[in-house]
Scaffold this active site. Structure first.
Site, PDB file in Angstrom:
ATOM      1  NE  ARG A  54      19.049 -38.701  60.563  1.00 54.66           N
ATOM      2  CZ  ARG A  54      20.378 -38.576  60.620  1.00 54.66           C
ATOM      3  NH1 ARG A  54      21.161 -39.546  60.167  1.00 54.66           N
ATOM      4  NH2 ARG A  54      20.927 -37.479  61.121  1.00 54.66           N
ATOM      5  CG  HIS A  89      20.730 -32.347  59.989  1.00 55.85           C
ATOM      6  ND1 HIS A  89      20.085 -32.748  61.150  1.00 55.85           N
ATOM      7  CD2 HIS A  89      21.854 -33.123  59.910  1.00 55.85           C
ATOM      8  CE1 HIS A  89      20.786 -33.716  61.724  1.00 55.85           C
ATOM      9  NE2 HIS A  89      21.864 -33.956  60.989  1.00 55.85           N
ATOM     10  CD  GLN A 148      25.503 -31.437  62.194  1.00 60.56           C
ATOM     11  OE1 GLN A 148      25.264 -32.632  62.313  1.00 60.56           O
ATOM     12  NE2 GLN A 148      26.564 -30.871  62.758  1.00 60.56           N
ATOM     13  CG  ASP A 179      26.856 -32.988  54.385  1.00 60.96           C
ATOM     14  OD1 ASP A 179      27.317 -34.076  54.774  1.00 60.96           O
ATOM     15  OD2 ASP A 179      25.640 -32.784  54.196  1.00 60.96           O
ATOM     16  CB  CYS A 234      27.327 -32.349  59.517  1.00 61.66           C
ATOM     17  SG  CYS A 234      27.228 -33.050  57.857  1.00 61.66           S
ATOM     18  NE  ARG A 261      23.399 -33.101  65.839  1.00 60.78           N
ATOM     19  CZ  ARG A 261      23.011 -34.060  64.986  1.00 60.78           C
ATOM     20  NH1 ARG A 261      23.863 -34.532  64.103  1.00 60.78           N
ATOM     21  NH2 ARG A 261      21.783 -34.535  65.000  1.00 60.78           N
TER      22      ARG A 261
HETATM   23  N1   CP Z   1      25.658 -35.428  61.466  1.00 60.52           N
HETATM   24  C1   CP Z   1      24.742 -36.381  61.629  1.00 60.52           C
HETATM   25  O1   CP Z   1      23.528 -36.121  61.644  1.00 60.52           O
HETATM   26  O2   CP Z   1      25.242 -37.616  61.835  1.00 60.52           O
HETATM   27  P1   CP Z   1      24.395 -38.993  61.803  1.00 60.52           P
HETATM   28  O3   CP Z   1      23.889 -39.131  60.398  1.00 60.52           O
HETATM   29  O4   CP Z   1      25.385 -40.039  62.171  1.00 60.52           O
HETATM   30  O5   CP Z   1      23.274 -38.892  62.771  1.00 60.52           O
HETATM   31  N1  NVA Z   2      23.543 -34.334  53.875  1.00 58.24           N
HETATM   32  C1  NVA Z   2      23.762 -35.555  54.598  1.00 58.24           C
HETATM   33  C2  NVA Z   2      23.888 -35.273  56.060  1.00 58.24           C
HETATM   34  C3  NVA Z   2      24.216 -36.448  56.910  1.00 58.24           C
HETATM   35  C4  NVA Z   2      24.287 -36.111  58.364  1.00 58.24           C
HETATM   36  C5  NVA Z   2      22.635 -36.524  54.318  1.00 58.24           C
HETATM   37  O1  NVA Z   2      21.475 -36.090  54.277  1.00 58.24           O
HETATM   38  O2  NVA Z   2      22.908 -37.706  54.121  1.00 58.24           O
END
Ligand code: CP
Ligand code: NVA
Length: 331
Positions: free
Chosen positions: A111, A138, A141, A230, A270, A298
């Site tokens: 990530r 993502h 997701q 989101d 999400c 997930r």
């Molecule tokens: N939706 C999602 O990716 O959640 P986290 O940021 O908690 O991993």
């Molecule tokens: N768009 C958000 C998604 C979090 C799961 C971010 O990137 O922070």
């Protein structure tokens, strides 16, 4: 699904851009299969003894826990590495991190911020690399989202999925997912937060047909089967928060918006959610909300990605999945 030749060849799971429909649907079928089997009490240790390194340069709840639990349910182990500790591009190069981790572990989940880091890691790693969120995409997701949509609508095709909010990583991946399964994706967003020209070019022939954007939420929401949102301020954009809060006024999922949609409409998010900003508490907690099924999925989606990429027996797995799909539901 027309994956009769079981031709899934990819080493990595970085984004849905450029993925073929058959491969994406194959992952969804594997996720359904693993979920059904887990619920029946079949604990297959198909990744016995394998190790997943998880590098997090941003915070997480769902991604971290679902990968860790998923790996453990498949008989392997996951190891958390903070971005600070690894220091990708600071302490050492992306390529060196990839080459060293490939000597220790069987898969890498990352990530991060720039998507180029995910791509650089995948290019230099000899083991599978999975994108657990970058600024651009993502995909894990979106895979879980489609699994959830399939469960609730008994189909993924012919649906109208409306994303209310920013043209961000989640929106971009969901747009690709809708396109791959034969549904329509509409983004409803303020003028300055729309898909840029580069995205519109990437979407190619899907743009203006299966993928589109409008600025008027009511126009977008009419006939929607899924209303998705989101956060307005993604990780890494914290300094823009005040400006974004202003810009997104009128783009909140709430009871009024739900009334414009199809009566069967489901609400998705999400998570994490900011109640009172992009969605009201009522909408998030109401009867139309499937956000916690989505969060659970997930786990099953991630298990499917790891099982396919790291399992080493794709053909046997796909044959088992195909056979399972032929069985009556209660068998
Ligand atoms: N939706 C999602 O990716 O959640 P986290 O940021 O908690 O991993
Ligand atoms: N768009 C958000 C998604 C979090 C799961 C971010 O990137 O922070």
């Amino acid at each position: 699904m027309s994956n009769s030749d079981n031709s899934y060849k990819a080493k990595d799971f970085l984004s849905l851009r450029g993925m073929c429909s058959d491969d994406f649907e194959q992952l969804i079928h594997v996720a359904h299969y693993l979920k059904r089997r887990w619920r029946k009490g079949v604990h297959e240790h198909s990744l016995d003894g394998q190790q997943l390194a998880m590098v997090f340069e941003k915070p997480s709840l769902r991604t971290r826990v679902s990968f860790e639990v998923g790996m453990s349910q498949l008989g392997g182990r996951a190891m958390y590495l903070s971005g600070e500790e690894v220091g990708i591009g600071k302490r050492e190069t992306v390529e060196d991190v990839a080459r060293v981790l490939s000597r220790y572990v069987d898969g890498i989940m990352i990530r991060t911020f720039a998507h180029e880091v995910v791509e650089g890691l995948a290019a230099a790693a000899s083991v599978p690399v999975i994108n657990g969120l970058s600024d651009a995409y993502h995909p894990c997701q979106a895979l879980a989202d489609m699994l959830t949509i399939d469960e609730h609508f008994s189909t993924m095709r012919g649906l109208k999925v409306v994303f209310i909010g920013d043209a961000n990583n989640v929106a971009r991946s969901l747009a690709w997912a809708c396109h791959l399964v034969g549904s329509t994706f509409v983004l409803a967003c303020p003028q300055d937060y729309a898909f840029a020209a580069a995205d519109r070019e990437d979407f190619a022939e899907a743009w203006g047909s299966s993928i589109s954007q409008v600025h008027d939420p009511r126009t977008a929401v009419e006939g929607a089967h899924v209303l998705y949102t989101d956060v307005w301020t993604s990780m890494g954009q914290e300094e823009e928060r005040d400006r974004r809060l202003q810009a997104f006024q009128g783009y909140q999922i709430n009871a009024t918006m739900l009334e414009w949609a199809d009566p069967s409409c489901k609400i998705m998010h999400c998570l994490p959610a900011h109640r009172g900003e992009e969605i009201t508490a009522d909408a998030l907690e109401g009867a139309s909300s499937i956000v916690f099924d989505q969060a659970e999925n997930r786990l099953h989606a991630q298990k499917a990605v790891m099982r396919v990429l790291m399992g080493g027996d794709r053909e046997r797995l796909f044959a088992a999945v195909a056979a399972d799909m032929q069985r009556p539901v209660n068998a």
